[in-house]
Design a protein around this motif. Structure first.
Motif, PDB file in Angstrom:
ATOM      1  N   TYR A 192     -38.286  82.788 -10.536  1.00  0.00           N
ATOM      2  CA  TYR A 192     -38.663  81.613 -11.336  1.00  0.00           C
ATOM      3  C   TYR A 192     -37.455  80.696 -11.535  1.00  0.00           C
ATOM      4  CZ  TYR A 192     -41.359  78.828 -14.661  1.00  0.00           C
ATOM      5  OH  TYR A 192     -42.029  77.801 -15.276  1.00  0.00           O
TER       6      TYR A 192
ATOM      7  N   HIS B 238     -42.090  94.155  -6.472  1.00  0.00           N
ATOM      8  CA  HIS B 238     -40.799  93.870  -7.107  1.00  0.00           C
ATOM      9  C   HIS B 238     -40.893  92.857  -8.249  1.00  0.00           C
ATOM     10  CE1 HIS B 238     -38.531  96.085  -4.038  1.00  0.00           C
ATOM     11  NE2 HIS B 238     -39.424  95.624  -3.194  1.00  0.00           N
ATOM     12  N   PHE B 239     -41.910  92.013  -8.210  1.00  0.00           N
ATOM     13  CA  PHE B 239     -41.991  90.937  -9.199  1.00  0.00           C
ATOM     14  C   PHE B 239     -43.405  90.760  -9.735  1.00  0.00           C
ATOM     15  CE2 PHE B 239     -38.718  89.714  -6.069  1.00  0.00           C
ATOM     16  CZ  PHE B 239     -37.613  89.703  -6.905  1.00  0.00           C
ATOM     17  N   LYS B 240     -43.461  90.413 -11.020  1.00  0.00           N
ATOM     18  CA  LYS B 240     -44.704  89.946 -11.631  1.00  0.00           C
ATOM     19  C   LYS B 240     -44.399  88.585 -12.228  1.00  0.00           C
ATOM     20  CE  LYS B 240     -46.355  94.565 -12.755  1.00  0.00           C
ATOM     21  NZ  LYS B 240     -45.062  95.242 -12.369  1.00  0.00           N
ATOM     22  N   VAL B 241     -44.918  87.558 -11.613  1.00  0.00           N
ATOM     23  CA  VAL B 241     -44.600  86.197 -12.029  1.00  0.00           C
ATOM     24  C   VAL B 241     -45.891  85.407 -12.162  1.00  0.00           C
ATOM     25  CG1 VAL B 241     -43.340  84.088 -11.472  1.00  0.00           C
ATOM     26  CG2 VAL B 241     -42.377  86.324 -10.841  1.00  0.00           C
ATOM     27  N   ARG B 242     -46.160  84.976 -13.363  1.00  0.00           N
ATOM     28  CA  ARG B 242     -47.411  84.284 -13.616  1.00  0.00           C
ATOM     29  C   ARG B 242     -47.371  82.833 -13.141  1.00  0.00           C
ATOM     30  NH1 ARG B 242     -49.475  81.133 -17.539  1.00  0.00           N
ATOM     31  NH2 ARG B 242     -51.729  81.211 -17.817  1.00  0.00           N
TER      32      ARG B 242
ATOM     33  N   PHE C  24     -29.747  89.122  -6.733  1.00  0.00           N
ATOM     34  CA  PHE C  24     -29.238  89.070  -8.107  1.00  0.00           C
ATOM     35  C   PHE C  24     -29.833  87.929  -8.927  1.00  0.00           C
ATOM     36  CE2 PHE C  24     -25.575  90.677  -5.502  1.00  0.00           C
ATOM     37  CZ  PHE C  24     -25.788  92.008  -5.820  1.00  0.00           C
ATOM     38  N   ASN C  25     -31.003  87.440  -8.492  1.00  0.00           N
ATOM     39  CA  ASN C  25     -31.609  86.336  -9.214  1.00  0.00           C
ATOM     40  C   ASN C  25     -33.091  86.590  -9.447  1.00  0.00           C
ATOM     41  OD1 ASN C  25     -29.664  83.897  -9.558  1.00  0.00           O
ATOM     42  ND2 ASN C  25     -29.207  84.715  -7.530  1.00  0.00           N
ATOM     43  N   GLU C  26     -33.663  85.765 -10.314  1.00  0.00           N
ATOM     44  CA  GLU C  26     -35.091  85.819 -10.590  1.00  0.00           C
ATOM     45  C   GLU C  26     -35.755  84.644  -9.878  1.00  0.00           C
ATOM     46  OE1 GLU C  26     -37.087  87.761 -12.381  1.00  0.00           O
ATOM     47  OE2 GLU C  26     -35.565  89.193 -13.058  1.00  0.00           O
TER      48      GLU C  26
ATOM     49  N   ARG D 190     -48.511  89.425  -8.652  1.00  0.00           N
ATOM     50  CA  ARG D 190     -48.244  90.778  -9.139  1.00  0.00           C
ATOM     51  C   ARG D 190     -47.930  91.645  -7.938  1.00  0.00           C
ATOM     52  NH1 ARG D 190     -49.468  91.205 -14.387  1.00  0.00           N
ATOM     53  NH2 ARG D 190     -49.402  93.466 -14.353  1.00  0.00           N
TER      54      ARG D 190
END
Lengths: 456, 456
Positions: free
Chosen positions: B110, B201-205, B106-108, B198
């Protein structure tokens, strides 16, 4: 002075080493302030001893690294997450409010409601949430967005987010927990309420796993100056932090916001409007000016240009000549109100790009006041008495010294004039700001129902 | 004792008023402990004075209100959000580790990477993240899920979540920030790294907006005992908190986990296995038993039954006769490992439902030890020396007194035997646990590249 005389509210808007973009290079600035707890503890104590209502942190969830040459010359790339920091600061303070910015764009309402309620319990009723929507691409890219949500959708989501959070804060009635060891009853099940929110953006059942907090709801703060932002604020905000350059502009905004409150059944003094003020203080006007000039000289041109680009919502000005007037900026999806603010300023004073970036290097579109304690107090008094503001969010040029000077020199001047408290009025941020404590919606509904039945 | 002798690691697993379900009714318990900062500050100081490695908080993001009659007789419905609380506790402690559970469901990543890095800076290198996936329906319903994600998908997402978080923690090299006022250079742009993750489940730069923290990475803790959980732990965990009833079971788990490490290039002592222990301490065995019985008598049957239902992953046992053996439980999507654990226990000892709920009322499937300081130390020593454990997570029956007794009576006994430290070895949680500090991946890659070039 009369006990009920309207007084100025003061926030201390804290930012790493201070608001001036070159603050960290100031000889007395704490260069590693962004990640130095003792630094923030010192600053929070200064603000509390001066009887500020609150300390306040802005936030962003990215490093804006599009211009590394500029970024690497600033202290803006690394700092504490605000709620983490404020939780720790709650331990070394007793009275001052603790306001953190958290975006509705990249969070879940249950997590947010819970954290702010926890902070409110931790500090005995001092937490505040600055509700923002996020508009930068660099942030979106850290949260699996391909591109940033549209302005209107962000605000629609923000309103629903707020509704869920406020609903969760009412999960428990204030007296739900008896914790009676003898009977073995810890809480009264009839005083627990399930939200069952099912909206367009969120489905949140509840209840929150935190008792209703000392303030009922943490104080809700907003900053948006767009029309959507103002309407959301009129519905939901209790404090607005805003940027104005002139008293006239401040008065127009003040009237506009206060006039919107009635349609939501709210009283004008239940929303405090607090423009940002960037004060540079000297014993004489000349000393103040010299202090400011010394700070300005520390700005590298690369840094100034990049700041201007960031403040205008991502518009790239590096291809325009530095010493020519600011060109027309194409409107982008990012922070519309800030673009307009900057353009208005440049037009009004016919500024070049260089002049504009020097102008906003400190106050970033907020009001700069460079002067003596008396002249600064004069200006705050005028804005306050002529209904441009209910208070001010003080953006010290550098920390800790800049805030120390305001606390030592300007606050006593305001106190002498009866414009600012000499002791805290209450125990909670709400009490000090003069804001009502929200009645739990379920208690309110039951009371209204009883009244209706009685009237039959 | 030799300086390098392997020693027991100790965590203090804190929970509101204590781990026993009726703890809050204990005459010396702090009934409002869940939201009482002074209570937790006292408990944290007790643990630190006893030289515990860490304090630890579990977490859930819901009120499990399916059985209000039971819930309203427990202290489990309201408590601080753990990171908020630990941030505050960092201020009143100096050496002890600060471990919070936060769900990947339930969290991101970043937000999470940022908060734990902030906490690590705040406490000078003492933070730890207990990585869990969430399996209860009540939690899913607070986060816009229609139903809970499947077990396998949760773990797949958890692994990717971990990869992103660890990658973000390497955003900055350790010496990236020079903060040189003279030159005006705040950091070295070559020491800033963009993750550009990428995945499925996540795309985080990235990069993270917090400097690399004192520990490099906060310590990563896990608790999963399913096969997927164990494999994830072998890849990523540095501490495992686990529940075992017998030494043999603990040894099997210990061997299993340690044998999985080699395939990820990890050394056996770089993952500490710490089973939970629920100790009831008396000067004599009889006194300890009497203390335990007194606590057990405070359990209302409604509470005991509901606890059993919760612990078995949502299976409803209220229709079965209380005093007959535990029936076969249908396997559900929720916490598989806990269901198996409970069933094994009931089978092994032929327990009725009532006996089973009384058995887990305190330790919730963990090992209960009721005895004298010597007999408890004997058992910890045996588990430790016979490779069932590297340390223990102490689950005090009630707080603060239960932990106080362990600190005053059992810790000195372990110290006399040379099994536990008398002073902290280091400044950080990693140093005290004997865990290596992770080398930044970008520095490592550059070093390896130079070595390859040199070897040509």
């Amino acid at each position: 002075m009369s006990k009920n005389k309207r007084q100025i509210k003061l926030g201390a808007f804290l930012m790493e080493t201070g608001h001036h973009i070159a603050a960290w290079r100031h000889p007395d600035a704490q260069a590693d302030g962004g990640l130095n707890f003792e630094h923030y503890a010192q600053v929070a104590r200064i603000a509390e001893q001066a009887r500020f209502d609150a300390i306040f942190f802005a936030d962003s969830v990215s490093v804006r690294d599009t211009n590394l040459a500029s970024l690497s010359r600033t202290a803006r790339a690394d700092h504490f997450e605000p709620l983490t920091l404020l939780s720790a600061l709650s331990v070394v303070t007793r009275n001052i409010g603790l306001i953190a910015t958290v975006s509705t764009t990249f969070n879940e309402p249950y997590n947010l409601a819970r954290k702010f309620a926890s902070l409110d319990h931790l500090g005995g009723g001092r937490s505040g949430w600055n509700l923002v929507t996020s508009s930068t691409e660099s942030e979106a890219l850290n949260f699996s967005f391909e591109q940033h949500p549209d302005h209107a959708v962000r605000y629609e989501r923000a309103k629903e987010f707020y509704d869920v959070v406020a609903g969760l804060w009412d999960s428990w009635e204030d007296d739900a927990f008896s914790r009676d060891k003898q009977s073995g009853v810890y809480f009264d099940p009839d005083k627990l309420h399930v939200l069952n929110h099912r909206g367009k953006h969120f489905k949140v059942r509840g209840p929150l796993n935190v008792a209703r907090s000392p303030q009922g709801w943490p104080v809700v703060v907003q900053a948006g100056a767009s029309d959507a932002g103002k309407e959301l604020a009129a519905q939901t905000a209790e404090v607005i932090f805003v940027a104005h350059q002139t008293l006239e502009e401040a008065q127009t905004f003040y009237r506009d916001i206060k006039s919107r409150l009635a349609r939501y059944g709210r009283q004008p003094d239940h929303l405090k409007i607090m423009p940002g003020i960037f004060p540079v203080i000297g014993k004489t006007e000349a000393e103040a000016r010299a202090k400011f000039d010394a700070l300005q000289e520390l700005i590298h041109p690369t840094v100034g240009l990049a700041l201007l680009s960031n403040m205008s919502g991502g518009v790239d000005l590096s291809s325009y000549p530095l010493d020519r007037p600011v060109p027309d900026l194409p409107e982008t999806n990012g922070g519309k109100s800030r673009q307009r603010l900057l353009l208005d300023l440049a037009r009004r004073e016919n500024l070049t790009i260089r002049e504009l970036y020097l102008r906003i290097a400190g106050a970033r579109g907020h009001q700069q006041v460079v002067g003596t304690p008396e002249s600064i107090a004069d200006q705050l008094q005028q804005w306050f008495e002529e209904e441009g503001a209910d208070g001010f969010n003080i953006m010290s040029p550098w920390l800790p010294g800049g805030l120390g000077e305001f606390a030592e020199l300007v606050v006593p001047e305001l106190q002498r004039r009866g414009l600012f408290r000499t002791e805290y009025e209450g125990r909670t941020l709400r009490e000090n700001l003069g804001l009502p404590r929200p009645v739990n919606r379920y208690v309110l509904a039951a009371t209204e129902q009883r009244a209706t039945v009685a009237a039959r």
